[in-house]
Design a protein around this motif. Structure first.
Motif, PDB file in Angstrom:
ATOM      1  N   PRO A   7      34.884  55.851  38.013  1.00  0.00           N
ATOM      2  CA  PRO A   7      35.899  55.560  38.875  1.00  0.00           C
ATOM      3  C   PRO A   7      37.206  54.966  38.509  1.00  0.00           C
ATOM      4  CG  PRO A   7      34.445  54.293  39.409  1.00  0.00           C
ATOM      5  CD  PRO A   7      33.721  54.832  38.329  1.00  0.00           C
ATOM      6  N   ARG A  10      40.939  49.213  37.702  1.00  0.00           N
ATOM      7  CA  ARG A  10      42.168  48.535  38.004  1.00  0.00           C
ATOM      8  C   ARG A  10      43.262  48.581  36.757  1.00  0.00           C
ATOM      9  NH1 ARG A  10      41.348  43.574  40.511  1.00  0.00           N
ATOM     10  NH2 ARG A  10      39.082  43.638  40.261  1.00  0.00           N
ATOM     11  N   PHE A  11      43.321  49.656  36.252  1.00  0.00           N
ATOM     12  CA  PHE A  11      44.209  49.749  35.018  1.00  0.00           C
ATOM     13  C   PHE A  11      45.585  50.031  35.293  1.00  0.00           C
ATOM     14  CE2 PHE A  11      39.650  50.159  34.134  1.00  0.00           C
ATOM     15  CZ  PHE A  11      39.706  48.906  33.421  1.00  0.00           C
ATOM     16  N   ALA A  65      38.397  40.079  45.869  1.00  0.00           N
ATOM     17  CA  ALA A  65      37.177  39.684  46.137  1.00  0.00           C
ATOM     18  C   ALA A  65      36.167  39.501  44.907  1.00  0.00           C
ATOM     19  CB  ALA A  65      36.416  40.785  47.084  1.00  0.00           C
ATOM     20  N   ALA A  66      36.518  40.504  43.962  1.00  0.00           N
ATOM     21  CA  ALA A  66      35.629  40.424  42.697  1.00  0.00           C
ATOM     22  C   ALA A  66      35.821  39.077  42.084  1.00  0.00           C
ATOM     23  CB  ALA A  66      35.776  41.481  41.875  1.00  0.00           C
ATOM     24  N   LEU A  70      32.898  36.301  41.005  1.00  0.00           N
ATOM     25  CA  LEU A  70      32.564  35.787  39.935  1.00  0.00           C
ATOM     26  C   LEU A  70      32.633  34.374  39.742  1.00  0.00           C
ATOM     27  CD1 LEU A  70      32.190  36.418  36.869  1.00  0.00           C
ATOM     28  CD2 LEU A  70      34.205  36.698  36.276  1.00  0.00           C
ATOM     29  N   ALA A 128      22.226  50.889  43.888  1.00  0.00           N
ATOM     30  CA  ALA A 128      22.721  49.786  44.877  1.00  0.00           C
ATOM     31  C   ALA A 128      21.595  48.724  44.891  1.00  0.00           C
ATOM     32  CB  ALA A 128      23.441  50.160  46.035  1.00  0.00           C
TER      33      ALA A 128
ATOM     34  N   ALA B  65      26.952  41.713  38.586  1.00  0.00           N
ATOM     35  CA  ALA B  65      27.878  42.697  39.684  1.00  0.00           C
ATOM     36  C   ALA B  65      29.322  42.255  39.894  1.00  0.00           C
ATOM     37  CB  ALA B  65      27.030  42.916  40.998  1.00  0.00           C
ATOM     38  N   ALA B  66      29.280  40.774  40.038  1.00  0.00           N
ATOM     39  CA  ALA B  66      30.858  40.350  40.124  1.00  0.00           C
ATOM     40  C   ALA B  66      31.634  40.555  38.811  1.00  0.00           C
ATOM     41  CB  ALA B  66      30.536  38.935  40.589  1.00  0.00           C
ATOM     42  N   ALA B  67      31.068  40.162  37.756  1.00  0.00           N
ATOM     43  CA  ALA B  67      31.712  40.234  36.624  1.00  0.00           C
ATOM     44  C   ALA B  67      32.260  41.576  36.098  1.00  0.00           C
ATOM     45  CB  ALA B  67      30.965  39.647  35.319  1.00  0.00           C
ATOM     46  N   MET B  69      32.535  44.099  38.296  1.00  0.00           N
ATOM     47  CA  MET B  69      33.692  44.273  39.109  1.00  0.00           C
ATOM     48  C   MET B  69      34.659  43.977  38.840  1.00  0.00           C
ATOM     49  SD  MET B  69      32.002  43.816  42.899  1.00  0.00           S
ATOM     50  CE  MET B  69      30.232  44.375  43.366  1.00  0.00           C
ATOM     51  N   LEU B  70      34.939  42.689  38.431  1.00  0.00           N
ATOM     52  CA  LEU B  70      36.320  41.913  38.146  1.00  0.00           C
ATOM     53  C   LEU B  70      36.892  42.872  36.942  1.00  0.00           C
ATOM     54  CD1 LEU B  70      38.528  40.004  38.318  1.00  0.00           C
ATOM     55  CD2 LEU B  70      36.973  38.395  36.988  1.00  0.00           C
ATOM     56  N   ARG B  71      36.150  42.986  35.852  1.00  0.00           N
ATOM     57  CA  ARG B  71      36.731  43.618  34.791  1.00  0.00           C
ATOM     58  C   ARG B  71      36.992  44.974  34.968  1.00  0.00           C
ATOM     59  NH1 ARG B  71      39.781  44.372  31.821  1.00  0.00           N
ATOM     60  NH2 ARG B  71      39.760  44.519  29.691  1.00  0.00           N
ATOM     61  N   SER B  72      35.841  45.777  35.354  1.00  0.00           N
ATOM     62  CA  SER B  72      36.076  47.256  35.685  1.00  0.00           C
ATOM     63  C   SER B  72      37.043  47.676  36.744  1.00  0.00           C
ATOM     64  CB  SER B  72      34.762  47.946  35.676  1.00  0.00           C
ATOM     65  OG  SER B  72      34.214  47.884  36.784  1.00  0.00           O
ATOM     66  N   GLY B  73      37.128  46.802  37.730  1.00  0.00           N
ATOM     67  CA  GLY B  73      37.988  47.252  38.826  1.00  0.00           C
ATOM     68  C   GLY B  73      37.042  48.199  39.957  1.00  0.00           C
ATOM     69  N   HIS B  74      35.795  48.427  39.739  1.00  0.00           N
ATOM     70  CA  HIS B  74      35.118  49.318  40.528  1.00  0.00           C
ATOM     71  C   HIS B  74      34.086  48.509  41.028  1.00  0.00           C
ATOM     72  CE1 HIS B  74      32.149  51.565  38.106  1.00  0.00           C
ATOM     73  NE2 HIS B  74      31.590  51.571  39.298  1.00  0.00           N
ATOM     74  N   MET B  75      33.753  48.683  42.250  1.00  0.00           N
ATOM     75  CA  MET B  75      32.787  48.025  43.114  1.00  0.00           C
ATOM     76  C   MET B  75      31.460  48.768  43.253  1.00  0.00           C
ATOM     77  SD  MET B  75      34.824  45.634  43.560  1.00  0.00           S
ATOM     78  CE  MET B  75      36.481  45.440  43.459  1.00  0.00           C
ATOM     79  N   THR B 111      25.470  54.701  45.137  1.00  0.00           N
ATOM     80  CA  THR B 111      26.621  53.964  45.606  1.00  0.00           C
ATOM     81  C   THR B 111      26.142  52.974  46.862  1.00  0.00           C
ATOM     82  OG1 THR B 111      28.280  55.599  44.863  1.00  0.00           O
ATOM     83  CG2 THR B 111      28.974  53.893  46.265  1.00  0.00           C
ATOM     84  N   GLY B 112      26.414  51.942  46.725  1.00  0.00           N
ATOM     85  CA  GLY B 112      26.149  51.061  47.727  1.00  0.00           C
ATOM     86  C   GLY B 112      27.133  51.431  49.242  1.00  0.00           C
ATOM     87  N   ALA B 133      34.055  44.145  49.043  1.00  0.00           N
ATOM     88  CA  ALA B 133      34.082  44.633  47.804  1.00  0.00           C
ATOM     89  C   ALA B 133      33.557  46.189  47.892  1.00  0.00           C
ATOM     90  CB  ALA B 133      33.280  43.826  46.906  1.00  0.00           C
ATOM     91  N   ILE B 343      37.606  58.745  45.027  1.00  0.00           N
ATOM     92  CA  ILE B 343      37.427  57.355  44.156  1.00  0.00           C
ATOM     93  C   ILE B 343      37.438  57.856  42.539  1.00  0.00           C
ATOM     94  CG2 ILE B 343      35.852  55.706  43.558  1.00  0.00           C
ATOM     95  CD1 ILE B 343      35.017  55.527  46.587  1.00  0.00           C
ATOM     96  N   HIS B 344      36.550  58.801  42.505  1.00  0.00           N
ATOM     97  CA  HIS B 344      36.688  59.283  40.986  1.00  0.00           C
ATOM     98  C   HIS B 344      37.900  60.096  40.487  1.00  0.00           C
ATOM     99  CE1 HIS B 344      32.504  57.622  40.242  1.00  0.00           C
ATOM    100  NE2 HIS B 344      32.444  57.726  41.460  1.00  0.00           N
TER     101      HIS B 344
END
Lengths: 371, 371
Positions: A7, A10-11, A65-66, A70, A128, B65-67, B69-75, B111-112, B133, B343-344
């Motif tokens: 997906p 956040r780039f 949120a992310a 973290l 999930a 999961a949180a890390a 998400m933060l880095r990749s930006g996708h939940m 996907t959740g 998220a 999303i993709h």
DNA sequence: ATCAATTACTGAATCGATACAGTAACTTTC
DNA sequence: GAAAGTTACTGTATCGATTCAGTAATTGAT
């Protein structure tokens, strides 16, 4: 379905508004902006107002949120694990009532609710179920040793198991005294004078199987509730002085009315002397009542039916069902409540909810018959 | 309920197993371990095996999961927004069927699915609704300008609106041609010879109101579907040469059978000449049919009923309901599918699903009556 | 045999926010 | 009026993983 392309992340960082952006605008530190959101009384009201104002102007939507997850380690959401087929999950009144209770309580506490469907035969890894961002799990009526349950337990987070299995002190538990409930149901029929009883169960294991349940099959049962209820039904029969083996056990292959109807037709045919049918739940009882109509048995004169749960439809069904009431929505509320408390540092607990025999029109004394 | 104490965070770092732990054990870099999980073909199969093996031994459960998400930006999750009362959400067959479709598709893609209940009158800020998220949202049947919808839109993520409102090109859309469906329903009654029709609606706005709908009330309607269906019903009536004002509009105050039953009793009393009732959905039709029984009107001889949706119960109800079928589960599937594609990186889309008139036993020609 | 392309890996920067120690300014206490 | 306490902030380390630029080793092409 798996997507080849990841997906969009956040780039496009170009005009990302972060805590820092807001801090720069107001001329305070990042921390202070964070406090404005999370600890309002750690800073002056006027400054806080200025910060929120600036945030609004910049279109800042509050802490990411992310990043929060973290750093703080808490996700602000709970997971709800099902292992049943999704068609069943959203159709079955027991399940949806339970979900309603969970959703109510989690919504009130501002906690997110993530659905974790893990139907049998679908791989878990990467889904999930094993990577959801949640602080704890509610496990709804799962067979012993289910892999999805194992996956959830291995996360070392609070878990509340509902109904089954009973993990002892490995997890909190919410349920009822199923054995006592079943006993109550059977006792009611015995009190009415029935001497030939049968039990129509949904399923004893997560595999679908229908028909007569022999001791071999019974021994393999992986659904705790089924085992408990059988024990309860049986204890009433034995205490009434009837032969334990006279209690016919029959499996429908599913907890839906259709499966129950088909199975009940077979059951009645195989055991025509049965006058009292103990149904695993109201959906089963509804199916059994349809079966009665199909084979020309009048309910309750020719066949008495006791359900379980007291779903809304039990009251409006024709005839209204005698049943064992359990508070389904409350079960969801209590489960969510226990989980939230445990997430916030409380100890694991066990909650056993009350049950009650509700006598309606699907049971009556057996007709005198010439044997 | 809000908790005073924050949840226990991740501050027992002592024996946290991270990517680094695994990397150290195997003697490779963090990146390589990450690749072992996320890009299997960026490293040798043997090394990957060794890494996974080491991870298993260390009890590492895969990337946090949180890390990630933060880095990749996708939940890895989508949100499903409701603004109805939760009691309704989990009871209403339309809604649960829709949810089933969404859940199926999201589960298949790994996907959740996060539920976002935003019942009216509950503050949004700080709740899951504005901070969940998720990578995008499905908005299910919401009134124009609802604050929860605005909150979701302000996140600048993909949004799929289902049924209402129609945001034009601000969001993807999944729905049916409600106007055509309504027209089909009315046309059916007109073809049977009915000349006195009424419409029994659920609600025109998110506030509960019941009774006759005058032009003033009609003009304030914030539910798009209601407006569209009214237009559809009316167009059939007008084209049949009947007086537009002869079409009685009545509001039940809710989409549940109970509200409908009460409202239908009033409606029939106020307009005894009506022989054909156009019901906003099958739940309403079920209520109306109960009302018919209460006031001594036989369905369909004294009163014809057309539902909408074709929920499972429409078929088993007595009498089986004539209705406009729409594919509810598919609607959920399509909505989730559109959202995942968007999303993709896919473009926003509009999907209009097919509808169909299903004639059953709740409609018949009006009895000849002596006026 | 040489240059280019591919494969398999590493190291450093980064994501955005929170925790926590530290500090300056201001208030209270006796 | 000095010590102690409180309030309102700042600066820095950190959470755990991913991305991306870069490198060494291997393979392929001519």
């Amino acid at each position: 379905m798996r997507f080849a392309s990841p997906p969009k992340g956040r780039f496009d960082m170009s005009n990302q508004v972060t805590l820092q952006t807001v801090a720069d605008r107001v001329g305070v530190s990042r921390t202070t902006v964070s406090n404005a959101y999370n600890r309002p009384n750690e800073l002056g009201a006027a400054l806080r107002e200025r910060i929120l104002q600036a945030a609004a102007e910049l279109g800042y939507r509050g802490p990411d949120a992310a990043a929060r997850m973290l750093r703080s380690g808490h996700m602000g959401a709970i997971g709800l694990l099902f292992t049943e087929d999704l068609r069943f999950v959203f159709t079955d009144p027991d399940t949806t009532s339970f979900m309603q209770g969970v959703a109510e309580t989690s919504a009130l506490s501002g906690t997110g609710l993530t659905l974790l469907p893990a139907p049998p035969g679908v791989a878990l890894s990467g889904t999930a179920v094993d990577s959801a961002a949640v602080d704890g799990h509610i496990v709804f009526s799962v067979a012993d040793g289910d892999p999805a349950l194992e996956s959830v337990l291995s996360r070392n987070q609070p878990v509340v198991v509902v109904d089954e299995p009973d993990l002892g002190n490995r997890a909190s538990f919410v349920g009822i005294d199923d054995r006592a409930g079943a006993r109550l149901a059977a006792q009611h029929l015995l009190d009415l004078g029935h001497t030939h009883l049968a039990v129509l169960l949904g399923r004893l294991t997560s595999e679908t199987r229908s028909g007569h349940v022999g001791t071999d099959r019974e021994r393999t049962a992986t659904m705790r509730i089924a085992r408990e209820r059988i024990a309860g039904y049986r204890s009433a029969v034995v205490d009434a002085g009837l032969d334990e083996t006279s209690l016919v056990l029959w499996e429908a292959g599913g907890n839906d009315p259709d499966s129950a109807r088909r199975a009940a037709v077979d059951l009645i045919e195989a055991h025509p002397t049965v006058t009292g049918l103990l149904c695993f739940n109201d959906q089963i009882a509804i199916g059994a009542s349809q079966a009665g109509q199909l084979v020309g048995r009048h309910i309750p004169d020719d066949l008495s039916l006791v359900g379980f749960d007291d779903v809304p439809r039990a009251l409006t069904w024709d005839p209204p069902l005698t049943t064992i009431r359990q508070p389904l929505v409350d079960k969801g509320r209590v489960a969510a409540d226990l989980l939230l408390k445990e997430i916030h540092g409380g100890p694991p607990r066990r909650a056993i909810l009350p049950i009650e025999l509700v006598v309606r029109a699907s049971t009556a004394p057996p007709l005198a018959r010439v044997d």
